[in-house]
Design an enzyme around this catalytic site. Structure first.
Site, PDB file in Angstrom:
ATOM      1  N   ARG A 181      18.556 -10.898 -23.656  1.00  0.00           N
ATOM      2  CA  ARG A 181      17.441 -11.026 -24.017  1.00  0.00           C
ATOM      3  C   ARG A 181      16.999 -10.514 -25.482  1.00  0.00           C
ATOM      4  O   ARG A 181      15.961 -10.598 -25.968  1.00  0.00           O
ATOM      5  CB  ARG A 181      16.551  -9.915 -22.940  1.00  0.00           C
ATOM      6  CG  ARG A 181      16.201 -10.611 -21.656  1.00  0.00           C
ATOM      7  CD  ARG A 181      15.257 -10.122 -20.882  1.00  0.00           C
ATOM      8  NE  ARG A 181      15.797  -8.644 -20.380  1.00  0.00           N
ATOM      9  CZ  ARG A 181      15.160  -7.602 -20.011  1.00  0.00           C
ATOM     10  NH1 ARG A 181      13.893  -7.559 -20.390  1.00  0.00           N
ATOM     11  NH2 ARG A 181      15.700  -6.660 -19.495  1.00  0.00           N
ATOM     12  N   GLY A 230      29.398  -5.342 -13.126  1.00  0.00           N
ATOM     13  CA  GLY A 230      28.429  -4.350 -12.682  1.00  0.00           C
ATOM     14  C   GLY A 230      29.061  -3.104 -13.334  1.00  0.00           C
ATOM     15  O   GLY A 230      29.925  -3.037 -13.683  1.00  0.00           O
ATOM     16  N   ASN A 266      25.785  -5.688 -71.706  1.00  0.00           N
ATOM     17  CA  ASN A 266      26.910  -4.861 -71.477  1.00  0.00           C
ATOM     18  C   ASN A 266      28.152  -5.862 -70.867  1.00  0.00           C
ATOM     19  O   ASN A 266      29.212  -5.591 -70.707  1.00  0.00           O
ATOM     20  CB  ASN A 266      26.652  -3.861 -70.408  1.00  0.00           C
ATOM     21  CG  ASN A 266      26.042  -4.766 -69.115  1.00  0.00           C
ATOM     22  OD1 ASN A 266      25.297  -5.444 -69.165  1.00  0.00           O
ATOM     23  ND2 ASN A 266      26.329  -4.083 -68.006  1.00  0.00           N
TER      24      ASN A 266
HETATM   25  C1  UD1 Z   1      21.380   0.242 -13.960  1.00  0.00           C
HETATM   26  C2  UD1 Z   1      21.318   1.041 -12.765  1.00  0.00           C
HETATM   27  C3  UD1 Z   1      19.816   1.233 -12.269  1.00  0.00           C
HETATM   28  C4  UD1 Z   1      19.288   2.129 -13.406  1.00  0.00           C
HETATM   29  C5  UD1 Z   1      19.366   1.418 -14.748  1.00  0.00           C
HETATM   30  C6  UD1 Z   1      18.636   2.297 -15.731  1.00  0.00           C
HETATM   31  C7  UD1 Z   1      23.156   0.335 -11.524  1.00  0.00           C
HETATM   32  C8  UD1 Z   1      23.920  -0.551 -10.439  1.00  0.00           C
HETATM   33  N1  UD1 Z   1      21.993   0.250 -11.651  1.00  0.00           N
HETATM   34  O1  UD1 Z   1      20.502  -0.921 -13.663  1.00  0.00           O
HETATM   35  O2  UD1 Z   1      20.070   2.134 -11.107  1.00  0.00           O
HETATM   36  O3  UD1 Z   1      17.763   2.435 -13.018  1.00  0.00           O
HETATM   37  O4  UD1 Z   1      20.539   0.991 -14.910  1.00  0.00           O
HETATM   38  O5  UD1 Z   1      18.340   1.381 -16.944  1.00  0.00           O
HETATM   39  O6  UD1 Z   1      23.961   1.012 -12.105  1.00  0.00           O
HETATM   40  N2  UD1 Z   1      27.105  -2.759 -18.115  1.00  0.00           N
HETATM   41  C9  UD1 Z   1      28.410  -2.948 -18.418  1.00  0.00           C
HETATM   42  N3  UD1 Z   1      28.987  -3.932 -17.748  1.00  0.00           N
HETATM   43  C10 UD1 Z   1      28.530  -4.248 -16.455  1.00  0.00           C
HETATM   44  C11 UD1 Z   1      27.378  -3.946 -16.125  1.00  0.00           C
HETATM   45  C12 UD1 Z   1      26.526  -3.113 -17.100  1.00  0.00           C
HETATM   46  O7  UD1 Z   1      29.043  -2.441 -19.164  1.00  0.00           O
HETATM   47  O8  UD1 Z   1      28.904  -5.146 -15.877  1.00  0.00           O
HETATM   48  C13 UD1 Z   1      26.453  -1.898 -18.939  1.00  0.00           C
HETATM   49  C14 UD1 Z   1      25.303  -2.503 -19.642  1.00  0.00           C
HETATM   50  O9  UD1 Z   1      25.745  -2.823 -20.922  1.00  0.00           O
HETATM   51  C15 UD1 Z   1      24.242  -1.288 -19.859  1.00  0.00           C
HETATM   52  C16 UD1 Z   1      24.466  -0.526 -18.698  1.00  0.00           C
HETATM   53  O10 UD1 Z   1      25.752  -0.830 -18.046  1.00  0.00           O
HETATM   54  O11 UD1 Z   1      24.498  -0.385 -21.140  1.00  0.00           O
HETATM   55  C17 UD1 Z   1      23.409  -0.741 -17.622  1.00  0.00           C
HETATM   56  O12 UD1 Z   1      23.663  -2.149 -17.247  1.00  0.00           O
HETATM   57  P1  UD1 Z   1      22.136  -2.833 -16.747  1.00  0.00           P
HETATM   58  O13 UD1 Z   1      22.671  -4.163 -16.511  1.00  0.00           O
HETATM   59  O14 UD1 Z   1      21.203  -2.600 -17.858  1.00  0.00           O
HETATM   60  O15 UD1 Z   1      21.922  -2.226 -15.603  1.00  0.00           O
HETATM   61  P2  UD1 Z   1      20.563  -2.126 -14.616  1.00  0.00           P
HETATM   62  O16 UD1 Z   1      20.779  -3.277 -13.623  1.00  0.00           O
HETATM   63  O17 UD1 Z   1      19.337  -2.249 -15.457  1.00  0.00           O
END
Ligand code: UD1
Ligand code: MG
Length: 461
Positions: A17, A85, A390
């Protein structure tokens, strides 16, 4: 309380995004990549091991932060090739973790978490408990919800998997948690991805902890911006303002006068003495220091600059890699380029550019000049429109202007050249040879007047 600590920073997400080719964690907040803010805070916790999980644009992220040898806590890089995830992301870091220390999980796109908040969380977890940072949000949409039973945390349910009743819960998972590392290994091995997103959720370790009877603690940040992440440029801009507001409030607390705390941008460190005044719209980058009584006029940009006591930098100045002494007056509309060193009581006026120029005490260049690669003595006056030539097209050469020289307007100084102490250079002179001290320097010129001269007139038709 435990001393050793593993920290894992998740930074593999794509940041779709943001609509940008730059990996999300490299987008800048206050002039530094988001991940830089997270790593600063992480390092302040003195972790024994610091691991960053990278994926999308991982090589660029790594290149931006690899400190090389000499880094006291070098970053261990773990790669998550496919984003399956948050649980899967932490799995990639497991080989880097020390089982004897608990593990703190942070997100690389959540830049403003306070150190004190994390210290509280780490202390709560100790060596044997799980501690999770939660928050109460007016609009919890999208977040994982904290499901409590009898007041105790029972599990976390992701928004997409939540029932309408669960979606009504205002307490959310910030994503930040601390847990014993051997437990983390066991719990991650047990994760399944049979959920709405087909992902391995780190949040499922909470339910596993409950099943194992592991004690679970929770705490909240003082301010909700501490847990806000960046997924879009709107969120980035919002957090930028929050951060700038905090920095401005801090300056006011320390006694710095700001014309408007909503109109200052600090992208680095700004150190101020007593009774410093900063007008609206100024940008400070890198390391800037303003000594006692310094005043910065509106819309000035200062990058890696020191300003002495009682000095005035007037409106619309641009200063970079420069040092200005005390009781000096700079601008309005002055440009100081790298290598500029100005002693006390120097005046650099409007539309004057100084590059790698050193000015002695009390010297002045007040109007429309270029002074580059020049050593200027004390009490020198450089008249309007003076240019140091210069550059010969291949090499740069120095101009030396000794003490007490007066340079008339519209003078060219063709470097390398030395103007001897006390010399006076007449207006409109081209100086291309070294001059003796205390002499009047001028080019032989004649002034011609043609009486009755008719200006050409425009032809008709
Ligand atoms: C996650 C949490 C959610 C929480 C929210 C807070 C889980 C399953 N869910 O959701 O409970 O309320 O964050 O913002 O943990 N990332 C990776 N690899 C992946 C997926 C994510 O490195 O495969 C990193 C992303 O770059 C980010 C962070 O993990 O920095 C969170 O990922 P994001 O996809 O934003 O998680 P949410 O679904 O928002
Ligand atoms: Mg998220």
């Amino acid at each position: 309380m435990t001393t050793a600590l593993n920290i894992v920073v998740l930074a593999a997400g794509r940041g779709k995004r943001m609509h940008s080719d730059l990996p999300k964690v490299l987008h800048a907040l206050a002039g530094r990549p988001l991940l830089g803010h997270v790593l600063d805070t992480a390092r302040s916790l003195a972790p024994s091991r610091l691991t960053v999980v990278i994926g999308h644009g991982g090589e660029r992220v790594r290149a931006a932060f690899d400190g090389g040898a000499g880094d006291p806590v070098p970053i261990r890089w773990a790669t998550q090739a496919e984003q399956l995830g948050t649980g899967h992301a932490v799995m990639q870091a497991l080989p880097e973790l020390d089982d004897a220390a608990p593990t703190l999980v942070l997100y690389g796109d959540v830049p403003l978490t306070r150190l004190a908040t994390l210290q509280r969380l780490v202390a709560l977890a100790g060596d044997s408990k799980l501690a999770i940072l939660t928050a109460h949000l007016g609009d919890p949409t999208g977040y994982g919800r904290i499901v409590r039973e009898g007041g105790s945390i029972a599990r976390i349910v992701e928004h997409k998997d939540a029932s309408p009743e669960e979606r009504a819960i205002a307490e959310i998972n910030t994503g930040v948690l601390v847990l014993p590392t051997p437990f983390l290994r066991r719990a991650l091995a047990a994760l399944r991805n049979d959920n709405a997103q087909g992902e391995y959720y780190l949040t499922d370790v909470i339910g596993i902890a409950v099943a194992e009877g592991l004690a679970i603690e929770s705490t909240q940040p003082d301010d909700n911006w501490e847990i806000e992440g960046v997924n879009s440029r709107v969120q980035l801009a919002t957090l930028e303002r929050v951060h700038q507001h905090n920095l401005a409030a801090d300056l006011l607390e320390r006694g710095v006068a700001l014309a408007d705390p909503a109109r200052i941008d600090i992208r680095g460190t700004l150190v101020c003495g007593r009774d410093v005044f900063i007008d609206v719209g100024c940008v400070f980058e890198g390391a800037v220091s303003l000594a006692d009584g310094a005043r910065v006029g509106p819309y000035a940009v200062l990058r890696n600059v020191t300003v002495g006591a009682g000095t005035r930098v007037d409106a619309f100045c641009h200063l970079e890699d420069a040092a200005v002494g005390a009781s000096a007056v700079i601008g309005p509309y002055a440009r100081l380029r790298p290598g500029t060193r100005l002693s006390d009581e120097v005046h650099i006026g409007n539309f004057v550019e100084v590059k790698n120029g050193q000015f002695g005490r009390g010297s002045k260049a007040n109007h429309l000049s270029y002074v580059g690669d020049a050593t200027v003595g004390e009490r020198v006056n450089i008249g309007a429109g003076t240019i140091t030539c210069n550059y010969d097209g291949a090499n740069k050469h120095r101009t030396v202007i000794e003490d007490d020289v007066h340079i008339g307007s519209d003078t060219q100084l063709v470097a390398p050249v030395v103007v001897g102490a006390g010399a006076t250079v007449a207006a409109g002179t081209t100086v291309w040879r070294d001059t003796p001290a205390n002499a009047l320097i001028l080019n032989g010129k004649t002034q011609v007047a043609r009486e009755g001269w008719q200006r050409p007139v425009k032809k008709k038709g």
